[in-house]
Design a protein around this motif. Sequence first.
Motif, PDB file in Angstrom:
ATOM      1  N   ASP A  25      86.183 -62.239 -26.857  1.00 54.17           N
ATOM      2  CA  ASP A  25      84.905 -62.708 -26.285  1.00 54.17           C
ATOM      3  C   ASP A  25      84.615 -64.171 -26.609  1.00 54.17           C
ATOM      4  OD1 ASP A  25      83.984 -60.344 -24.925  1.00 54.17           O
ATOM      5  OD2 ASP A  25      83.622 -59.461 -26.897  1.00 54.17           O
ATOM      6  N   ASN A  26      85.658 -64.969 -26.727  1.00 51.62           N
ATOM      7  CA  ASN A  26      85.481 -66.399 -26.982  1.00 51.62           C
ATOM      8  C   ASN A  26      86.655 -67.152 -26.363  1.00 51.62           C
ATOM      9  OD1 ASN A  26      85.347 -69.016 -28.017  1.00 51.62           O
ATOM     10  ND2 ASN A  26      84.516 -68.346 -29.983  1.00 51.62           N
ATOM     11  N   LEU A  27      86.431 -67.710 -25.176  1.00 55.79           N
ATOM     12  CA  LEU A  27      87.512 -68.358 -24.433  1.00 55.79           C
ATOM     13  C   LEU A  27      87.569 -69.872 -24.668  1.00 55.79           C
ATOM     14  CD1 LEU A  27      87.353 -66.392 -21.065  1.00 55.79           C
ATOM     15  CD2 LEU A  27      89.278 -66.464 -22.655  1.00 55.79           C
ATOM     16  N   GLN A  28      87.175 -70.300 -25.847  1.00 56.19           N
ATOM     17  CA  GLN A  28      87.179 -71.735 -26.158  1.00 56.19           C
ATOM     18  C   GLN A  28      88.560 -72.352 -25.952  1.00 56.19           C
ATOM     19  OE1 GLN A  28      86.011 -72.605 -30.185  1.00 56.19           O
ATOM     20  NE2 GLN A  28      86.247 -74.833 -29.947  1.00 56.19           N
ATOM     21  N   TYR A  29      89.607 -71.632 -26.313  1.00 57.79           N
ATOM     22  CA  TYR A  29      90.976 -72.149 -26.177  1.00 57.79           C
ATOM     23  C   TYR A  29      91.764 -71.416 -25.096  1.00 57.79           C
ATOM     24  CZ  TYR A  29      89.985 -74.438 -30.641  1.00 57.79           C
ATOM     25  OH  TYR A  29      89.430 -75.209 -31.639  1.00 57.79           O
ATOM     26  N   GLY A  30      91.106 -70.580 -24.337  1.00 56.59           N
ATOM     27  CA  GLY A  30      91.788 -69.854 -23.275  1.00 56.59           C
ATOM     28  C   GLY A  30      92.316 -68.504 -23.729  1.00 56.59           C
ATOM     29  N   SER A  31      93.039 -67.833 -22.834  1.00 56.70           N
ATOM     30  CA  SER A  31      93.554 -66.488 -23.098  1.00 56.70           C
ATOM     31  C   SER A  31      94.783 -66.523 -23.989  1.00 56.70           C
ATOM     32  CB  SER A  31      93.909 -65.796 -21.784  1.00 56.70           C
ATOM     33  OG  SER A  31      92.774 -65.607 -20.971  1.00 56.70           O
ATOM     34  N   ARG A  32      95.077 -65.366 -24.548  1.00 59.84           N
ATOM     35  CA  ARG A  32      96.312 -65.172 -25.303  1.00 59.84           C
ATOM     36  C   ARG A  32      97.261 -64.271 -24.512  1.00 59.84           C
ATOM     37  NH1 ARG A  32      96.013 -66.693 -30.671  1.00 59.84           N
ATOM     38  NH2 ARG A  32      93.905 -67.232 -31.388  1.00 59.84           N
ATOM     39  N   VAL A  33      98.526 -64.265 -24.922  1.00 61.43           N
ATOM     40  CA  VAL A  33      99.531 -63.375 -24.345  1.00 61.43           C
ATOM     41  C   VAL A  33      99.726 -62.204 -25.307  1.00 61.43           C
ATOM     42  CG1 VAL A  33     101.944 -63.136 -23.633  1.00 61.43           C
ATOM     43  CG2 VAL A  33     100.697 -65.268 -23.164  1.00 61.43           C
ATOM     44  N   LEU A  34      99.604 -60.976 -24.799  1.00 62.91           N
ATOM     45  CA  LEU A  34      99.785 -59.790 -25.631  1.00 62.91           C
ATOM     46  C   LEU A  34     101.262 -59.434 -25.707  1.00 62.91           C
ATOM     47  CD1 LEU A  34      98.592 -57.390 -27.234  1.00 62.91           C
ATOM     48  CD2 LEU A  34      98.481 -56.138 -25.054  1.00 62.91           C
ATOM     49  N   ILE A  35     101.786 -59.315 -26.937  1.00 64.96           N
ATOM     50  CA  ILE A  35     103.162 -58.867 -27.131  1.00 64.96           C
ATOM     51  C   ILE A  35     103.175 -57.761 -28.189  1.00 64.96           C
ATOM     52  CG2 ILE A  35     104.126 -61.115 -26.516  1.00 64.96           C
ATOM     53  CD1 ILE A  35     104.660 -61.580 -29.505  1.00 64.96           C
ATOM     54  N   PHE A  71     108.783 -48.181 -19.376  1.00 68.67           N
ATOM     55  CA  PHE A  71     107.881 -49.080 -18.657  1.00 68.67           C
ATOM     56  C   PHE A  71     108.353 -50.535 -18.723  1.00 68.67           C
ATOM     57  CE2 PHE A  71     105.355 -45.566 -20.452  1.00 68.67           C
ATOM     58  CZ  PHE A  71     104.967 -44.958 -19.264  1.00 68.67           C
ATOM     59  N   GLU A  72     107.928 -51.300 -17.739  1.00 65.32           N
ATOM     60  CA  GLU A  72     108.269 -52.717 -17.695  1.00 65.32           C
ATOM     61  C   GLU A  72     107.712 -53.431 -18.926  1.00 65.32           C
ATOM     62  OE1 GLU A  72     110.120 -54.262 -15.586  1.00 65.32           O
ATOM     63  OE2 GLU A  72     110.280 -52.909 -13.872  1.00 65.32           O
ATOM     64  N   PRO A  73     108.384 -54.499 -19.392  1.00 66.45           N
ATOM     65  CA  PRO A  73     107.891 -55.234 -20.565  1.00 66.45           C
ATOM     66  C   PRO A  73     106.490 -55.785 -20.328  1.00 66.45           C
ATOM     67  CG  PRO A  73     110.144 -55.887 -20.017  1.00 66.45           C
ATOM     68  CD  PRO A  73     109.653 -55.040 -18.875  1.00 66.45           C
ATOM     69  N   LEU A  74     105.710 -55.853 -21.395  1.00 68.12           N
ATOM     70  CA  LEU A  74     104.374 -56.444 -21.282  1.00 68.12           C
ATOM     71  C   LEU A  74     104.445 -57.914 -20.939  1.00 68.12           C
ATOM     72  CD1 LEU A  74     102.414 -54.878 -24.295  1.00 68.12           C
ATOM     73  CD2 LEU A  74     102.197 -54.317 -21.872  1.00 68.12           C
ATOM     74  N   SER A  75     105.493 -58.600 -21.419  1.00 70.50           N
ATOM     75  CA  SER A  75     105.557 -60.054 -21.279  1.00 70.50           C
ATOM     76  C   SER A  75     107.008 -60.512 -21.321  1.00 70.50           C
ATOM     77  CB  SER A  75     104.765 -60.719 -22.414  1.00 70.50           C
ATOM     78  OG  SER A  75     104.923 -62.120 -22.398  1.00 70.50           O
ATOM     79  N   ASN A  76     107.244 -61.741 -20.854  1.00 65.71           N
ATOM     80  CA  ASN A  76     108.552 -62.361 -21.054  1.00 65.71           C
ATOM     81  C   ASN A  76     108.677 -62.934 -22.466  1.00 65.71           C
ATOM     82  OD1 ASN A  76     106.573 -64.314 -20.338  1.00 65.71           O
ATOM     83  ND2 ASN A  76     108.168 -65.811 -19.890  1.00 65.71           N
ATOM     84  N   CYS A  77     107.554 -63.027 -23.183  1.00 65.94           N
ATOM     85  CA  CYS A  77     107.570 -63.462 -24.575  1.00 65.94           C
ATOM     86  C   CYS A  77     107.906 -62.271 -25.471  1.00 65.94           C
ATOM     87  CB  CYS A  77     106.221 -64.049 -24.984  1.00 65.94           C
ATOM     88  SG  CYS A  77     105.691 -65.456 -23.985  1.00 65.94           S
ATOM     89  N   ILE A  78     108.583 -62.517 -26.569  1.00 65.78           N
ATOM     90  CA  ILE A  78     108.977 -61.454 -27.479  1.00 65.78           C
ATOM     91  C   ILE A  78     108.516 -61.778 -28.888  1.00 65.78           C
ATOM     92  CG2 ILE A  78     110.931 -60.714 -26.073  1.00 65.78           C
ATOM     93  CD1 ILE A  78     112.751 -62.370 -27.826  1.00 65.78           C
ATOM     94  N   PHE A  79     108.732 -60.822 -29.794  1.00 67.81           N
ATOM     95  CA  PHE A  79     108.204 -60.945 -31.152  1.00 67.81           C
ATOM     96  C   PHE A  79     108.728 -62.196 -31.865  1.00 67.81           C
ATOM     97  CE2 PHE A  79     108.119 -59.287 -35.688  1.00 67.81           C
ATOM     98  CZ  PHE A  79     106.761 -59.524 -35.844  1.00 67.81           C
ATOM     99  N   SER A  80     109.963 -62.586 -31.590  1.00 71.02           N
ATOM    100  CA  SER A  80     110.524 -63.772 -32.254  1.00 71.02           C
ATOM    101  C   SER A  80     109.835 -65.062 -31.832  1.00 71.02           C
ATOM    102  CB  SER A  80     112.031 -63.871 -31.979  1.00 71.02           C
ATOM    103  OG  SER A  80     112.274 -63.990 -30.582  1.00 71.02           O
ATOM    104  N   ASP A  81     109.044 -65.016 -30.758  1.00 73.28           N
ATOM    105  CA  ASP A  81     108.291 -66.203 -30.332  1.00 73.28           C
ATOM    106  C   ASP A  81     107.031 -66.402 -31.168  1.00 73.28           C
ATOM    107  OD1 ASP A  81     109.941 -66.997 -28.129  1.00 73.28           O
ATOM    108  OD2 ASP A  81     109.136 -65.313 -26.985  1.00 73.28           O
ATOM    109  N   ALA A  82     106.651 -65.387 -31.943  1.00 72.30           N
ATOM    110  CA  ALA A  82     105.414 -65.463 -32.733  1.00 72.30           C
ATOM    111  C   ALA A  82     105.650 -66.226 -34.033  1.00 72.30           C
ATOM    112  CB  ALA A  82     104.909 -64.058 -33.046  1.00 72.30           C
ATOM    113  N   ASP A  83     104.579 -66.843 -34.540  1.00 71.18           N
ATOM    114  CA  ASP A  83     104.638 -67.462 -35.863  1.00 71.18           C
ATOM    115  C   ASP A  83     104.731 -66.369 -36.916  1.00 71.18           C
ATOM    116  OD1 ASP A  83     104.187 -70.330 -35.187  1.00 71.18           O
ATOM    117  OD2 ASP A  83     102.315 -69.542 -34.372  1.00 71.18           O
TER     118      ASP A  83
END
Length: 483
Positions: free
Chosen positions: A129-139, A163-175
């Motif tokens: 509920d705070n779009l100051q920096y925009g949306s995030r990608v759920l992985i 089911f199809e992947p939630l995103s083209n981003c994967i866990f290794s892309d996270a900090d």
Amino acid sequence: MLILVAMSIFIYANLSHVMNTSQIEEITRLRIELERARSLSPLSRFGPNDKVPPYLSKTASINSYWWPSPDRGGMMSRLYYNQHPKDCSKARLLVWRSLDKKLGVDNRGLGAMGTVAMWHMMHALNDGDNLQYGSRVLIEDGEMWTMAKGCTHSKEQTRECYFEPLSNCIFSDADPIKNNKTSHVLNTNDEEYDRSVRTLYTTDTYFPRITKDTYSWTGLPAGSERSNISPEIVSVAASLAYYFRPQPWLQNEIHERLQKSIPWDLDPDKTIGVPLRRSDKCKGHNMAGLGDGDMDCPSLDKYYDAINKFLNFEPKIENIIVTSEDKAACDKFIGMLETIPRKIRLITHVGDVQQGTGSGSMLTKFKKDITNESAVVSAMASLHMQMRARYFVITSKSTWTSTVAVMARVYGFATENIFVIDIEEKQSSPLAALARAGCSFSGNVAKGADGEKKSVEKLGDSQKDAKGDKNEMAEKDQGTNDN
């Protein structure tokens, strides 16, 4: 079916001079069936040059596989676009953490997992509920998915087997989770956090953060998808549909079940849907190894009475679709429906394994010769079958039946408003409120301004209820044994 009939008519037109009388009579019968099919279709009122509404374009697939696709625009396209950034190394991420192993085996079934996924998606899209920096990608964190154990369609035993992947981003892309400068781990689902961190980790409990604003992130005007449905319902339904996008092999399985189960001439506008959820969901069950159940299961008589309310409300109803994981209850209810003193076509799920539980970790325990895979196929095919109805009898204590009602409002095959009888009216979770929102049914019939029959009860506060103290109600949306 229509293609076969059309081919037969073509043959008739070109070969009638060499056909005998019985063959000509058969082609004539097929021609009559074709005209009847055309008249039944909601598309029949549109001319060749008319623009057909997107939600009607699927009606040709009444007994074939259909699911909303990102390439058709609208909300699904916006979800897909957000979930597939050009550069995942720079994307702002929300990592959905698996359940803490200290809490035991994750028993959540498809209904509960879909609901949790939807709320995580809403959290990511609106950044709490705070779009100051925009949306995030759920992985996801890539841990094993309980219902994927033994999956034969993927080396990885994860959700992506089905089911199809939630995103083209994967866990290794996270900090890294311990990098305090660029990541943060939520300790509670309603904790406030610094929106500037690139990677946010959810809690590892059952309960997601419940977002109040589910639509403004889209940038789409209200009513752009279906003008008579609230934007919140559209957004929630799209998130559920996005999560449940089947892999190609599962699409084929669903298609085969629909071909066997749904009559080609079924009219959704004249159809009642009853997704019975019982077995381990009921308090007092005797199924070893499962929780105590979290619902006082309504008697089948209540379902029967609800069916009769709909039949009295709309005399043109001609079909009832009944699906359930509980074979004994389903068979008994079918027997009750056969006593209805008017002609009704009863439609059941051909090939349903009816595994007898909704628990994600126990799908194979109570019935021999079934697999997790066959149970998930059956559940998803049942969901698709229920999308072919307009009038629903649900118990909103079940996230599964609430999911059916919410999704049918946006992606169902009926051309008019959905009507719902909730025989668990005291349930006050956000998803239950959305399942009942709009045309909920009390059995008292009135005429609307447009002359259409409508229920007197309109639950006008349903949307308000769903936006109230949602975090206090989050637990009510999480049935740990729910399918």
